[in-house]
Write an enzyme that holds these catalytic residues in place. Structure first.
Site: not given
Length: 823
Positions: A270-272
């Site tokens: 995932s992105d942050w």
């Protein structure tokens, strides 16, 4: 049944279209190098055996990143996995990209930003770019770099346009594939991002991209597909939703497209903090990136894929087999890159000289000459001996954009110094900021107690480190410059919005309207565990700003040549509210052109900008954010040591309203949390073709210090697509590089929506003065196809297709017709 397809019907549909789809994929997915080759199956027997021996906690440690241990020889990146030492599985470290290897509190080679790389239109330089990232990442103790970013430039205002390549899917695809191969040839894993439709920063965490499948497949996804075909180890899903489902739990994207259509064997992170539920693990997401950050310390637990996932597996709501599948994907890539066989500890030595050489070459080749009236450039004779250099970025080099792609360079020469050195001892070169964005430290007479910049908190420290009172001498607009390295700092001036300082954003300049009198000032923050927090605070008073402006105009009037450096400040997390240059820069350029007809403008921008002063300038050179060697590259281009050969990867609009996103808030910035891709396939130059709106500068445009002529076009059908053959002649007096661009018209027998024409092939050639060459530009079969949404596959566009050839999207002097028949 752990590795079976999710449904028999879906697998059958994929098989029915496979023959035609294979033809229509063509050269975009050519076999990668040995290091980048996809593995042979869903985890080797060795990997499956290792995962079977792991405890539940050990498995869970692979599916969420932590901040990792501190100290020791290895710099800290964005994430850390502890590995399983008892099974011989080493730790993993990840660093931010994609414009260099970004480490907290450390320096690295700051490369030209990807938009500058793409402006080279050169696959070989893209691979060399990746080679630098790969070599640096391994040398700096990292195993994964979060890059490249391959999202299409759809919104001219988007804050991260500098981090990606272009508005065209073919150009982006070729850059992405070459860069991934370069990165992974060095043994560093690449993470292609942000999957998918992350084309704006406004409300990026919550916006829902409403985009039809054909537009996804033909415009947004090709570069991702190309990166996967080049062997990318990992894919990062984006913050936004796509058609109602958040991207990191979107089964259509992560399962149907990524794994079934493209047969992706790596893992998805995932992105942050972009994970939305523990159940995302069952929908195609393998790993969660990000921990909550507070003023003190990071919380050592992820939201969904740590303790919450453990509970879900233990109570049976998520099967352990689903967790195994994700861990096998991650450990499988570790095996593929040799990390299970000792390569984790094999770290090459840094080679900063090689990095600097590549950074300079790419910056030189990515610079785009937009205007050159009366051959003002290259600088020679009197014009090269008496120069006024004006602008903030001439003294404070604009190396890169802000956010996770912000790299602290090993070094960065100032452009004014590089120009003075190149002009020589007999030349007069003076500098005036014109509009100073940094100013001087706030004096002790105004800030009590006096604030001394530098180290404020020890490593791991936190809290308030300054309280005082600021006395303002007069009402007006004050530029406040605030920067922090080694942690995060917060500046609060009474009655004004807080200013956040972090090395990811460099020095942040904010304009505050302050009233005469005294204002309370507070600064607090926290330091990374391995570095102290250093903070700088300065300002530009209204009186100083007026004096700076006047001195710059006076210096320009006295000099033979004026070179004005102008910049914008593109950043992750925020879009530009206007395409105009920020502050008073447009006003400054206009004032300089009125007193000096030999005015050259050098742009350090991350994306397209407006140029109301264009007709009054002698020359304009777009250098983007050119990396740490940008000053030397700029001087080389201005003085003619290098002949400009860069081309625009995006269309520059003439006004804020004459561009695809203007006038329709549903397209941008969105209405009720939804952005609608109603333009369909007509992204970038395709929209200008469709509407007839004249841009300021078209896609593919760029001037040279020589001229090229095109003649004798022929097009033939081949087993792999088309071959366009054209004769190109250098009609000038010096050697130059030309980008030959081939555009393909719509298929008359195709009922599906089509662009009027699209980039179908390009090649870059070098010709000496008077030299003529017969050039062949292949057009891959994939470029002849369109996505058939109802069938879920690619279809060949048949009938008489027109092929256009020339130096830009708006200048294709040659055309020919070729008949495409069904296979």
């Amino acid at each position: 049944m752990l590795f079976s397809r999710r449904s028999t019907g879906r697998r059958t549909r994929r098989t029915v279209g496979c023959v035609l789809a294979a033809l229509c994929v063509g050269g975009l997915l050519t076999a990668p190098s040995a290091t980048g080759a996809p593995d042979a199956g869903p985890g080797s027997a060795r990997v499956r055996g290792l995962v079977a021996r792991m405890t539940l906690d050990e498995k869970i440690s692979f599916v969420h990143w932590t901040t990792g241990p501190v100290g020791g020889p290895t710099m800290t990146g964005i994430g850390y996995l502890p590995g399983v030492p008892r099974l011989g599985i080493p730790e993993l470290r990840a660093a931010d990209g994609p414009a260099g290897v970004r480490l907290l509190g450390g320096t690295a080679t700051a490369m030209p930003t990807p938009v500058a790389l793409a402006s080279t239109f050169d696959d070989h330089l893209a691979r060399e770019y990746g080679t630098v990232l790969g070599r640096e990442g391994r040398a700096l103790g990292q195993d994964i770099v979060l890059g490249p970013m391959t999202n299409i430039i759809r919104v001219p205002n988007a804050g991260r346009n500098f981090e990606t390549y272009s508005e065209d899917p073919l150009l982006s695809s070729r850059m992405a594939a070459a860069e991934v191969r370069g990165i992974q040839d060095q043994g560093l894993m690449a993470t292609v991002k942000h999957f998918a439709a992350n084309n704006q920063e406004y409300q990026r965490e919550t916006i829902d991209a409403q985009v039809d499948e054909q537009t996804l497949q033909e415009v947004e996804l090709p570069a991702f597909h190309s990166a996967v075909g080049a062997g990318a180890a990992s894919v990062m899903c984006s913050y936004n939703s796509v058609n109602g489902t958040h991207a990191c739990g979107n089964e259509h994207l992560l399962q149907d497209v990524l794994r079934e259509q493209w047969d992706f064997r790596g893992w998805v992170m995932s992105d942050w903090l972009a994970t939305h539920a523990t159940s995302d693990l069952t929908k195609g997401l393998d790993q969660e990136l990000g921990v909550e950050l507070t003023l003190g310390q990071p919380v050592p637990d992820s939201r969904y894929f740590s303790s919450a996932l453990r509970t879900a597996v233990q109570d049976g709501s998520i099967s352990e087999a689903a967790l195994d599948r994700s861990v096998i994907r991650i450990v499988g890539q570790m095996e593929r890159f040799g990390l299970l066989d000792g390569k984790a500890t094999e770290r090459p030595r840094r080679n900063p000289e090689a990095g600097r050489a590549a950074a300079r070459t790419i910056a030189e080749n990515g610079g785009v000459l937009l205007r050159n009236e009366h051959h003002m450039l290259p600088l020679t004779g009197e014009e090269a001996t008496d120069i006024a250099v004006i602008g903030n970025s001439a003294e404070h080099p604009k190396v890169t954009g802000d956010g996770s792609a912000h790299v602290i360079p090993d070094r960065a020469t100032t452009p004014v110094d590089a120009l003075a050195r190149r002009a020589g001892d007999r030349a007069t070169v003076v500098h005036e900021p014109g509009e100073d964005l940094v100013g001087v430290p706030v004096p002790g007479s105004s800030l009590v107690p006096a604030f001394e910049g530098g180290k404020q908190l020890r490593p791991g420290g936190q809290g308030v480190f300054y309280q005082g009172r600021l006395t303002v001498p007069a009402d007006g607009d004050y530029k406040i410059a605030f920067g922090a390295v080694g942690g995060v700092a917060n500046l609060q001036i009474e009655g004004q919005p807080a200013v956040l300082g972090t090395e990811a954003f460099g020095t942040v300049t904010t304009t505050m309207h302050l009233t005469r009198g005294t204002h309370q000032v507070t600064m607090n923050g926290w330091a990374f565990e391995q570095t102290p927090l250093s903070v700088e605070l300065s300002w530009v008073t209204p009186e100083a700003a007026r004096a700076d402006f006047d001195r710059a105009v006076e210096a320009a009037a006295r000099a033979r040549t004026a070179i004005v450096f102008a910049q914008d400040d593109s950043a992750e997390g925020v879009d530009r509210t206007s395409l105009s240059l920020p502050g008073r820069q447009d006003e400054l350029i206009e004032a300089v052109t009125k007193v000096n007809p030999h005015t050259i403008v050098v742009l350090n921008t991350g994306s397209s900008v407006l140029m109301p002063w264009l007709r009054d300038t002698a020359a304009v050179l777009e250098m983007w954010y050119p990396g740490q060697e940008g000053a030397e590259a700029t001087a080389s281009l201005l003085f003619g040591d290098t002949n400009p050969s860069g081309r625009l990867t995006q269309t520059f609009p003439a006004t804020d309203t004459d561009q695809p996103m203007a006038g329709d808030p549903h397209r941008y910035p969105g209405v009720d949390g939804k952005e609608t891709y109603s333009e369909g396939l007509d992204v970038g130059y395709r929209w200008y073709d469709r509407t007839g709106v004249a841009p300021l500068f078209p896609f593919g445009y760029g001037l040279s210090y020589t001229d090229f002529a095109y003649s004798d076009l022929s097009v033939t059908r081949t087993a792999r697509g088309l071959d366009a053959r054209v004769t190109v002649r250098n009609t000038g007096v010096r050697e130059g590089r030309e980008t030959v661009q081939v555009y393909l018209g719509a298929a008359p027998d195709t009922p599906a929506p089509q662009a009027l024409r699209e980039l179908a092939g390009f090649t870059k050639i070098t010709l000496g003065p008077g030299e003529r060459r017969r050039v062949t530009v292949p057009v891959d079969e994939r470029q002849l196809c369109h996505w058939d949404t109802s069938a879920g596959t690619w279809r060949l566009g048949t009938g008489a297709r027109t092929v256009y050839v020339g130096p830009s999207a708006a200048k294709t002097p040659l055309s020919a017709s070729v008949t495409v028949l069904s296979r």
